[in-house]
Design a protein around this motif. Structure first.
Motif: not given
Lengths: 637, 637
Positions: B80-82, B78, B71, B75-76, A56-57, A574, B219, A524, A552-556, A560, A549-550
């Motif tokens: 995991l793209e590989v 979340n 997108q 993105l929307e 993924p990253p 990352l 992950y 991210i 278009g910014i990838s985030h996490k 926890t 998200t609206v």
């Protein structure tokens, strides 16, 4: 530690440094694999050498690099992007020369059949002797160094001779080795069910563009110059892949073919790059054992070090592309090909080389390939791949006319007639005019017909040579092509090494890994952490996530209960540039990765601040100035 | 004309409509090829069936579709793209079943060796009979219709039987045909130089995700559900490609594997799609000869028509994705697989089908594949691909224990012992408890061992069956996978057909082609035309072009002297939504493609207006309201 690790990279290649480089590389590789930047493909089946997945990253970094490539080259230069298949019929790769010449020399273990690259074995042997054999005479040492320098130029016979001379055996078994023989590096397959149409997986994307030249030229309004571009997979069935992500069997290429009038290689935007100054390594410096040196690009072009403006323009654009991605300026150089490295048709060729723990790695090739590729496909396909220059007024042009008199030639040379005619027609202007003069003065001439391997005597009745004046309305010519070709995987790997550093945790008990990716590249863009586990903070975090998200910014989101310090450490690894900690319902803390500075921003402004910084409209310094600093002892300190 | 052409598309499939569809398709295809949306690959070498290039506008449309896919899904949601290689070792595709089962049945011309798909020949024969044989009896007609309906279910023998029965011969030569035999559709190759490692070009991208399940699950913090995604090339060596861009040998897939607990297939965002209403074609409607019908998605799920919430959620998301791209709602339906279409392991499966001139085309498959794929790779690789549910408190669980007494069984069954033991261990709880009861009451039991093909008698000394109570801290299980799989090329082709229309030129002497692409998809977002050729206007045009580039908006300048009307027509044909005409140095005219309405906008505002509209922050109606209408007779009228 950071300085230490990075300084290793620039130190000279002595034994200790080699060990340190190995350590640094191992450290980066561990982090990359643990955090799934990449994964050996088909790992649960023990993998396949030379094949890697982007996890993924890694996949996000790759997407970002390609998106920037499209912006920087395709969009800004108005290139025509195309997308052609990987499966390619033999015919096409026969024309391009790949079927005959895209080979490496291979030797086989005579008992087990294991295959090795012949030059690798010889290289390893010489290197080992030089590094470990303490009794080596100065003379022998010089010989091994010479072999290493000449390695790429050795013929099949020379390589075989050296392997025999040094008694090199198979590294795994010590068995004897076969003589070297060429192995074609293309993956072969068969198209359709009949088994009669051989095909290959393309070794580069360029051919797809060349075969479409005619249509693309028309699409561009029949005007030169123009460039076509392609991003896609390419394949090389390496004999024994080495060097991890740098030499793989399948990889992503991004290639540009810029078509230009061979008589006018100026570039309209050339002045935009003319004042760039960076490390260049011209042929002359290499031949005389000097180092690469900083040169102003405009100077390199005007002094003829770089062959022409267009080539220079692309060198400049490649420099901007790589450094904006985050490649270290000091470990990037443009090395000119030596005369013996270049194909005979190439006018000039420069590699963008990036220094990493494996040494200086060719990551982009920028070549002026002249008219070679278009001519090759014109000949094989019978479709003229040419451009036209219409004259405003018809021009009077003197044309050479060679008219063999076939009847006379037939009588004189019988079966050889065809070859004589061909040789006559192939004469250039100078040769023809000399022949004309001799025939006129002496009535006959000696003529060397290479294809017959002999000299024949021609009489003036056998050929008429003249110059005719013609009015022409246009000039027809085969364009030259200037080809910047990017190995995306190699660039990304070097970027990983250049971005990696380590720093101590506040408590000093741990070394923490960080990738200092620019926001453009970061997989991210930000993380969202509720400071403690409670419903209110989680709701705010989700609200922020929605607005990210609206935009278009990838985030996490990480909800926890782990300490904020640990959560920071995880995302620094990352390369996430910004972290948002939700510690109230009205405003939040944003922390920057490298400086660890923090600011307070209202919940409803967060997304726009993150967007500004990660899309490059503002720098962190800009927004830091606008918002109050968060000065309480931050959780990761 | 527009209405006429489009109405053809929705008319019933009678003879006249078929001809009209053919005309419509030819019209679209001509425009697409002439404007280089796509190009038959290697055209100058006469091409290769089933391989196409995307030319500049096609390539841009494809990029836009993929960017929106990222997108909308990655993105929307979340995900995991590989990114995994195309070259795949045999082992992996053996496990997935592709080496053994990814085949089509083929027949050969017995004299020339030309290959045909057996089902295609039978289909063509039946269709032709039905359409052209006027003397056909009602009985025969019914038989041919039945054959067409059953075609996909025919076995190798049944297909061969029908071909013999009808006396079908090779279409090109009328020669006799061989019996049908399976042909594997994967492109085969060889990895490495030894020739001993067979490999294939992947037929789908999914396997790359499955083999990485363990790492991806980790992950994701070892939490379910999560989804992984991949965009990439896939390959099928079709026997005889047909239907242009719809059935090709190399294509781009975008696939999602959503991993979920088989005991809980709810979806947290399910309520966001619950009120969508669109055409669905459930199994029952198909079996009873009814039509597709509009159903509210929530209803389809709650009534059990769609197997579970997660499957329903993805159906809804796919609907939104396709319609936002510009697919016509009325020509999009979700068709459920019939029981005989689905693999035995699948829980439920729906295809998004789009109607185009070739009929209803499967463009996205959305399948609940249960645990099949992960189990297959677990077995072959020996690496457990499982998830864990940790219990908050340990739970007491009753476990069935079947303990065959091997010594006794060995004495009784000798060589058959192993198969008896396996059959015993494979019993489910009900079978085992019944056996236990019988053994306890009668001292022996009859036991059917399928693998031996006979019934054996077991004594109570031969097996002990019991239930034991155990405290367990977690549950270990193989996740189910829900797989939405997108054929990007097919979606794009259908989009081309749905977006195409024709309208008369103002003079009425010409039919002009238009693609009504939404700005999101349009290959070029706007054009810049100086009204007349003069330096001032050209300078303004260049200034506007620069600000568009800075804003990342793809555009085209056309400074030819051609009339504005002709320039509009040229770009309408590429589906460019906005055209800027420079007719003063302070403000310009922006014209919208479909309405042809025009507004006046200041030079310094142009880029931001175009950005707003093409990135979707505003509609054309919004900006039309804000800026003065340009009411002078526009140049293309």
């Amino acid at each position: 530690i950071e300085r230490e690790l990075q300084s290793i990279m620039s130190s000279n290649n002595n034994g200790a440094a080699a060990v340190n480089k190995e350590t640094f590389r191992q450290h980066v590789a561990n982090t990359l694999e643990r955090r799934l930047f990449y994964i050996p493909s088909f790992k649960i089946y023990r993998g396949v050498a030379g094949l890697y997945d982007y996890g993924p990253p890694g996949c996000a970094v790759k997407s970002n690099v390609l998106a920037f490539w499209r912006q920087h080259f395709v969009l800004e230069e108005n290139m025509l992007e195309v997308d052609c298949p990987c499966v390619t019929p033999e015919l096409v790769l026969k024309a391009s020369g790949h079927v005959d010449k895209f080979t490496d020399l291979m030797v086989k273990d005579e008992k087990t059949g294991t295959c090795y690259r012949a030059d690798h074995l010889l290289k390893d042997y010489c290197k080992e002797k030089l590094e470990k054999d303490l009794s080596l005479s100065a003379e022998k040492a010089a010989e091994f160094k010479h072999v290493l320098a000449m390695l790429d130029d050795f013929s099949q016979e020379e390589l075989g001779g050296k392997i025999k001379e040094y008694g090199i055996t198979a590294p795994d078994t010590k068995n004897a080795l076969s003589d070297p023989y060429p192995f074609n590096l293309m993956f072969q397959t068969s198209i359709g069910p009949s088994g009669l149409s051989p095909g290959y997986m393309r070794p580069e994307t360029a051919q797809g563009i060349f075969v479409n030249f005619k249509d693309l030229y028309y699409y561009n309004g029949s005007k030169l110059p123009f460039a076509a571009a392609q991003i896609g997979q390419a394949f090389r069935n390496e004999i024994s892949p080495r060097q991890g992500l740098l030499r793989v069997r399948e990889f992503t290429l991004a290639e540009i073919e810029h078509f230009v009038d061979p008589d006018d290689k100026s570039h309209p935007k050339y002045r935009e790059v003319v004042n760039l100054e960076f490390l260049m390594f011209p042929r002359e410096e290499q031949m005389s054992g000097k180092d690469a040196k900083r040169i102003r690009l405009g100077e390199a072009v005007s002094e003829g070090i770089v062959n022409n403006q267009t080539l220079g323009y692309f060198i400049g654009r490649v420099y901007l592309f790589l450094t904006r991605l985050g490649i270290d300026k000091e470990r990037l150089r443009f090395r000119q090909h030596l005369a013996n490295e270049m194909a005979h048709y190439a006018a000039d060729c420069w590699d963008a080389e990036i220094e990493c723990s494996y040494g200086w790695i060719e990551c982009v090739g920028i070549a002026d390939r002249s008219a070679y590729d278009l001519r090759a496909h014109s000949e094989k396909s019978g479709v003229p791949l040419v451009a036209h220059e219409k004259f405003l007024e018809p021009r009077e042009i003197e044309k050479l006319v060679i008219a063999p008199v076939k009847k006379e030639l037939g009588l004189a040379f019988k079966g050889d007639q065809k070859k004589v005619v061909e040789a006559l027609e192939a004469m250039n202007e100078k040769e023809a005019m000399e022949m004309k003069a001799t025939l006129e003065s002496k009535g006959e001439v000696e003529f060397d017909v290479c294809t017959l391997g002999k000299v024949v005597t021609l009489k003036s009745s056998m050929v008429s040579i003249s110059k005719e004046k013609k009015k022409e309305h246009q000039r027809v010519f085969t364009p030259s092509v200037i080809e910047p070709s990017f190995g995306i995987g190699r660039i990304i790997y070097c970027l990983f090494e250049h971005s990696f550093y380590m720093r101590s945790s506040k408590a000093g008990d741990e070394q923490l890994n960080v990738f200092r990716f620019p926001p453009l590249v970061a997989p991210i863009k930000c993380t969202v952490f509720p400071l403690v586990q409670n419903q209110q903070y989680e709701d705010v975090a989700k609200e922020i996530s929605k607005s990210l998200t609206v935009n278009g910014i990838s985030h996490k989101i990480d909800i926890t209960g782990t300490s904020i310090g640990k959560r920071y450490a995880r995302t620094d690894e990352l390369g996430v540039p910004l972290a948002i900690t939700v510690d109230s319902t009205s405003s939040v803390t944003i922390r920057e990765r490298d400086s660890k500075n923090q600011i307070r921003v209202g919940v409803d402004e967060v997304a726009s601040v993150v967007k500004e910084v990660t899309e490059g409209q503002s720098t962190w310094a800009d927004v830091q100035w606008r918002y109050p600093t968060h000065s309480s002892i931050s959780a990761d300190e």
